[in-house]
Design a protein around this motif. Sequence first.
Motif, PDB file in Angstrom:
ATOM      1  N   MET A   1       8.870   3.557 -20.331  1.00  0.00           N
ATOM      2  CA  MET A   1      10.131   4.085 -18.899  1.00  0.00           C
ATOM      3  C   MET A   1       8.715   4.845 -18.697  1.00  0.00           C
ATOM      4  O   MET A   1       7.301   4.704 -18.624  1.00  0.00           O
ATOM      5  CB  MET A   1      10.075   5.033 -20.347  1.00  0.00           C
ATOM      6  N   MET A   2       9.582   4.956 -17.084  1.00  0.00           N
ATOM      7  CA  MET A   2       8.468   5.798 -15.716  1.00  0.00           C
ATOM      8  C   MET A   2       8.504   6.743 -15.901  1.00  0.00           C
ATOM      9  O   MET A   2       9.707   7.421 -16.375  1.00  0.00           O
ATOM     10  CB  MET A   2       9.271   4.756 -14.641  1.00  0.00           C
ATOM     11  N   ASP A   3       7.025   7.733 -15.918  1.00  0.00           N
ATOM     12  CA  ASP A   3       6.951   8.862 -15.397  1.00  0.00           C
ATOM     13  C   ASP A   3       8.109   9.242 -14.073  1.00  0.00           C
ATOM     14  O   ASP A   3       8.153   8.563 -13.123  1.00  0.00           O
ATOM     15  CB  ASP A   3       5.881   9.499 -16.033  1.00  0.00           C
ATOM     16  N   GLU A   4       8.500  10.945 -14.255  1.00  0.00           N
ATOM     17  CA  GLU A   4       9.181  11.446 -13.186  1.00  0.00           C
ATOM     18  C   GLU A   4       7.957  11.418 -12.176  1.00  0.00           C
ATOM     19  O   GLU A   4       9.122  10.423 -10.867  1.00  0.00           O
ATOM     20  CB  GLU A   4       9.212  12.948 -14.092  1.00  0.00           C
ATOM     21  N   LYS A   5       6.858  10.908 -12.453  1.00  0.00           N
ATOM     22  CA  LYS A   5       5.701  11.105 -10.426  1.00  0.00           C
ATOM     23  C   LYS A   5       6.034   9.898 -10.683  1.00  0.00           C
ATOM     24  O   LYS A   5       5.944  10.160  -8.969  1.00  0.00           O
ATOM     25  CB  LYS A   5       4.274  11.224 -11.346  1.00  0.00           C
ATOM     26  N   SER A   6       5.864   8.744 -11.607  1.00  0.00           N
ATOM     27  CA  SER A   6       5.935   7.478 -10.406  1.00  0.00           C
ATOM     28  C   SER A   6       7.337   7.307 -10.516  1.00  0.00           C
ATOM     29  O   SER A   6       7.794   6.378  -9.066  1.00  0.00           O
ATOM     30  CB  SER A   6       5.644   6.255 -11.751  1.00  0.00           C
ATOM     31  N   ALA A   7       8.282   8.186 -10.686  1.00  0.00           N
ATOM     32  CA  ALA A   7      10.009   7.385 -10.347  1.00  0.00           C
ATOM     33  C   ALA A   7      10.115   8.006  -8.872  1.00  0.00           C
ATOM     34  O   ALA A   7      10.530   7.133  -7.675  1.00  0.00           O
ATOM     35  CB  ALA A   7      10.855   7.915 -11.167  1.00  0.00           C
ATOM     36  N   HIS A   8       9.481   9.033  -8.634  1.00  0.00           N
ATOM     37  CA  HIS A   8       9.237  10.150  -7.125  1.00  0.00           C
ATOM     38  C   HIS A   8       8.435   8.964  -6.237  1.00  0.00           C
ATOM     39  O   HIS A   8       9.077   9.206  -5.491  1.00  0.00           O
ATOM     40  CB  HIS A   8       8.429  11.598  -7.675  1.00  0.00           C
ATOM     41  N   THR A   9       7.351   8.012  -6.608  1.00  0.00           N
ATOM     42  CA  THR A   9       7.137   7.625  -5.344  1.00  0.00           C
ATOM     43  C   THR A   9       7.086   6.455  -4.740  1.00  0.00           C
ATOM     44  O   THR A   9       7.784   5.926  -4.305  1.00  0.00           O
ATOM     45  CB  THR A   9       5.615   7.062  -6.192  1.00  0.00           C
ATOM     46  N   VAL A  10       8.326   6.031  -6.473  1.00  0.00           N
ATOM     47  CA  VAL A  10       8.689   5.079  -6.117  1.00  0.00           C
ATOM     48  C   VAL A  10      10.848   5.078  -4.842  1.00  0.00           C
ATOM     49  O   VAL A  10      10.339   4.205  -4.117  1.00  0.00           O
ATOM     50  CB  VAL A  10       9.590   4.184  -7.219  1.00  0.00           C
ATOM     51  N   ALA A  11      11.130   6.226  -5.243  1.00  0.00           N
ATOM     52  CA  ALA A  11      12.183   6.900  -4.776  1.00  0.00           C
ATOM     53  C   ALA A  11      11.529   7.383  -3.554  1.00  0.00           C
ATOM     54  O   ALA A  11      12.453   6.657  -2.387  1.00  0.00           O
ATOM     55  CB  ALA A  11      12.515   8.060  -5.011  1.00  0.00           C
ATOM     56  N   ILE A  12      10.672   7.453  -2.996  1.00  0.00           N
ATOM     57  CA  ILE A  12       9.735   7.970  -1.695  1.00  0.00           C
ATOM     58  C   ILE A  12       9.704   6.345  -0.720  1.00  0.00           C
ATOM     59  O   ILE A  12       9.669   6.717   0.507  1.00  0.00           O
ATOM     60  CB  ILE A  12       8.591   8.938  -1.415  1.00  0.00           C
ATOM     61  N   GLN A  13       8.928   5.678  -1.651  1.00  0.00           N
ATOM     62  CA  GLN A  13       9.015   4.229  -0.837  1.00  0.00           C
ATOM     63  C   GLN A  13      10.397   3.293  -0.507  1.00  0.00           C
ATOM     64  O   GLN A  13      10.160   3.063   0.710  1.00  0.00           O
ATOM     65  CB  GLN A  13       8.283   3.403  -2.074  1.00  0.00           C
ATOM     66  N   THR A  14      11.592   4.193  -1.294  1.00  0.00           N
ATOM     67  CA  THR A  14      12.910   3.208  -1.193  1.00  0.00           C
ATOM     68  C   THR A  14      13.311   4.025   0.191  1.00  0.00           C
ATOM     69  O   THR A  14      14.128   3.694   0.663  1.00  0.00           O
ATOM     70  CB  THR A  14      13.818   3.602  -2.790  1.00  0.00           C
ATOM     71  N   LEU A  15      13.073   5.727   0.317  1.00  0.00           N
ATOM     72  CA  LEU A  15      13.835   6.298   0.906  1.00  0.00           C
ATOM     73  C   LEU A  15      12.912   5.619   2.272  1.00  0.00           C
ATOM     74  O   LEU A  15      14.096   5.106   3.493  1.00  0.00           O
ATOM     75  CB  LEU A  15      13.430   7.034   1.111  1.00  0.00           C
TER      76      LEU A  15
END
Length: 93
Positions: A1-15
């Motif tokens: 399971m991914m933590d919120e900090k890593s998810a935030h990074t993935v989402a910023i990269q995706t944006l």
Amino acid sequence: MMDEKSAHTVAIQTLGWLASEDDLWDVFLGSSGANIESIKTSAQDPIFLGSVLDFLMMDDAWVMRACGALSMPNETLMQARQALPGGRDRSWT
């Protein structure tokens, strides 16, 4: 399971990737009602970032394009979405 900090990074990269894809960027802006100024102020908001991932996950081809360009497994966007606010409440069917 991914933590919120890593998810935030993935989402910023995706944006960032989404903003570089003119055809999808216009569709995202039109469907979300967002504009450049609102995105600048919302880009750090985990709820907004969740909506970016929700948008891309509407089409498997978009997921594959984004993940291919960002050199990440296709499941990464779903894992990131689940780690952001509201993501655990979704039915992923």
